[in-house]
Design an enzyme around this catalytic site. Structure first.
Site, mmCIF file in Angstrom:
data_model
loop_
_atom_site.group_PDB
_atom_site.id
_atom_site.type_symbol
_atom_site.label_atom_id
_atom_site.label_comp_id
_atom_site.label_asym_id
_atom_site.label_seq_id
_atom_site.Cartn_x
_atom_site.Cartn_y
_atom_site.Cartn_z
ATOM 1 N N HIS A 154 48.908 55.021 27.622
ATOM 2 C CA HIS A 154 47.829 55.101 28.618
ATOM 3 C C HIS A 154 48.323 55.812 29.870
ATOM 4 C CE1 HIS A 154 45.880 51.964 26.177
ATOM 5 N NE2 HIS A 154 44.758 52.349 26.764
ATOM 6 N N LYS A 158 47.626 52.382 34.700
ATOM 7 C CA LYS A 158 47.298 51.127 33.992
ATOM 8 C C LYS A 158 48.295 50.037 34.387
ATOM 9 C CE LYS A 158 46.071 49.229 29.523
ATOM 10 N NZ LYS A 158 44.868 48.578 30.050
HETATM 11 P P1 NAD Z 1 40.085 50.694 38.336
HETATM 12 O O1 NAD Z 1 41.204 50.111 39.111
HETATM 13 O O2 NAD Z 1 39.832 52.179 38.431
HETATM 14 O O3 NAD Z 1 38.697 49.947 38.721
HETATM 15 C C1 NAD Z 1 38.575 48.582 39.043
HETATM 16 C C2 NAD Z 1 37.562 48.466 40.183
HETATM 17 O O4 NAD Z 1 37.351 47.077 40.473
HETATM 18 C C3 NAD Z 1 38.054 49.113 41.503
HETATM 19 O O5 NAD Z 1 37.052 49.979 42.018
HETATM 20 C C4 NAD Z 1 38.277 47.908 42.417
HETATM 21 O O6 NAD Z 1 38.038 48.198 43.799
HETATM 22 C C5 NAD Z 1 37.232 46.943 41.880
HETATM 23 N N1 NAD Z 1 37.473 45.578 42.360
HETATM 24 C C6 NAD Z 1 38.648 44.956 42.610
HETATM 25 N N2 NAD Z 1 38.444 43.733 43.142
HETATM 26 C C7 NAD Z 1 37.104 43.573 43.221
HETATM 27 C C8 NAD Z 1 36.277 42.524 43.686
HETATM 28 N N3 NAD Z 1 36.790 41.382 44.173
HETATM 29 N N4 NAD Z 1 34.936 42.694 43.603
HETATM 30 C C9 NAD Z 1 34.405 43.834 43.128
HETATM 31 N N5 NAD Z 1 35.147 44.877 42.683
HETATM 32 C C10 NAD Z 1 36.481 44.743 42.724
HETATM 33 O O7 NAD Z 1 40.336 50.264 36.826
HETATM 34 P P2 NAD Z 1 39.721 50.887 35.476
HETATM 35 O O8 NAD Z 1 40.625 51.948 34.915
HETATM 36 O O9 NAD Z 1 38.268 51.191 35.665
HETATM 37 O O10 NAD Z 1 39.906 49.636 34.484
HETATM 38 C C11 NAD Z 1 39.380 48.354 34.822
HETATM 39 C C12 NAD Z 1 39.656 47.382 33.674
HETATM 40 O O11 NAD Z 1 38.946 47.809 32.492
HETATM 41 C C13 NAD Z 1 41.120 47.267 33.250
HETATM 42 O O12 NAD Z 1 41.376 45.912 32.915
HETATM 43 C C14 NAD Z 1 41.214 48.151 32.009
HETATM 44 O O13 NAD Z 1 42.244 47.768 31.132
HETATM 45 C C15 NAD Z 1 39.862 47.873 31.388
HETATM 46 N N6 NAD Z 1 39.363 48.893 30.442
HETATM 47 C C16 NAD Z 1 38.761 48.401 29.319
HETATM 48 C C17 NAD Z 1 38.176 49.265 28.415
HETATM 49 C C18 NAD Z 1 37.417 48.677 27.250
HETATM 50 O O14 NAD Z 1 36.838 49.437 26.442
HETATM 51 N N7 NAD Z 1 37.340 47.353 27.132
HETATM 52 C C19 NAD Z 1 38.225 50.656 28.622
HETATM 53 C C20 NAD Z 1 38.859 51.128 29.785
HETATM 54 C C21 NAD Z 1 39.417 50.223 30.701
#
Ligand code: NAD
Length: 264
Positions: A154, A158
């Protein structure tokens, strides 16, 4: 369906806004970001660099839950738990893409899902869900002469490892072997670790650049090796799958569902 995007300014959050804006059955109810974030009050279209949506970023979780039919949440485990508690109070569907939960957090989500439909998956792409199925099938066909190793790569930002998807592949392999991942997993190796134990399910993690998500499961025996690989080249596949899952919850009974329930 009115959908609220939790973590709407994140990598997945912005992708979800773009995808939702192109689906006629979906109306964006708003987005959640942490209090103090510079995007609070902005239009979701502005956050995702698309046309104005008429829905806004807030830090008021309860208000967003009340005005939504479903919440799509790709954030952090502690944020998702808070969202699940509020969504359960109002019986609103919760689509969880967040990874990296502890066992106690997962059991809290299971308990809360008695009050609303929850779709939780470490990976919302159709291809990866097929990979889970194929892994289970191959693992149940081959004997312990075939060592199972799972490799994932990744992007450099991450924060959890191995990826939630790699762990789900491990669980599928363990299920196929009628074993428990907990007792068979070998999450890393360093130094003089000794020979590989029969039945072990090994993991290796790579991080770098902007890789969206690559996963390979290897079945290695003397003289041959079978490898199944999935490569995601766009986050759009996860966003599309998560929105599809949200629409699927319409009229669904409370419970904990997986993407496999949605696609099969
Ligand atoms: P990222 O860090 O870009 O986004 C996370 C967002 O959450 C940020 O904008 C952050 O400011 C916000 N956040 C943090 N605390 C918060 C709060 N208290 N209230 C509201 N918002 C808040 O991360 P990302 O790359 O988008 O990934 C997020 C998660 O999704 C990770 O756990 C990743 O592993 C997972 N993911 C899962 C899949 C899937 O298909 N299941 C695919 C991609 C990513």
């Amino acid at each position: 369906m009115k959908i609220g995007i939790i973590g709407c300014a994140g990598r997945m959050g912005r992708e979800l806004i773009r995808e939702a804006s192109s689906i006629s059955e979906v109306e964006l109810s708003g987005g959640l970001e942490r209090a103090g974030s510079e995007v609070i009050g902005r239009d979701l279209g502005e956050v995702a660099t698309i046309e104005i949506q008429g829905a806004y970023v807030t830090s008021d979780l309860e208000a967003l839950v009340k005005s939504s039919d479903a919440l799509i949440d790709f954030t952090l485990p502690e944020v998702t738990i808070e969202v699940a508690r509020v969504a359960a109070n109002y019986g609103k569907a919760h689509i969880i893409g967040t990874t990296g939960f502890s066992e106690s957090q997962i059991s809290e989500i299971k308990n809360l899902s008695g009050k609303m439909p929850v779709v939780m998956s470490s990976n919302f792409s159709i291809g990866v869900n097929l990979l889970f199925k194929l892994t289970e099938q191959v693992a149940s066909t081959l004997d312990l002469d075939y060592d199972i190793e799972i490799l994932e790569m990744h992007h450099r930002k991450k924060i959890d490892a191995p990826s939630g998807t790699a762990l789900s592949i491990g669980e599928a392999a363990a299920r196929g072997r009628k074993a428990q991942l907990k007792t068979q997993a070998r999450y890393s190796r360093e130094g003089r670790v000794g020979e590989r134990k029969p039945g072990e399910i090994g993991f290796a993690t790579l991080r770098g650049g902007d890789v969206v998500g690559d996963h390979t499961v290897i079945f290695a025996a003397n003289g041959e090796r079978l490898e199944l690989t999935h490569k995601a080249s766009s986050r759009n596949i996860f966003a599309r799958g998560a929105i599809h899952a949200a629409l699927w919850t319409d009229g669904r009974k409370p419970g904990l569902y997986s993407m496999m329930d949605v696609v099969v």
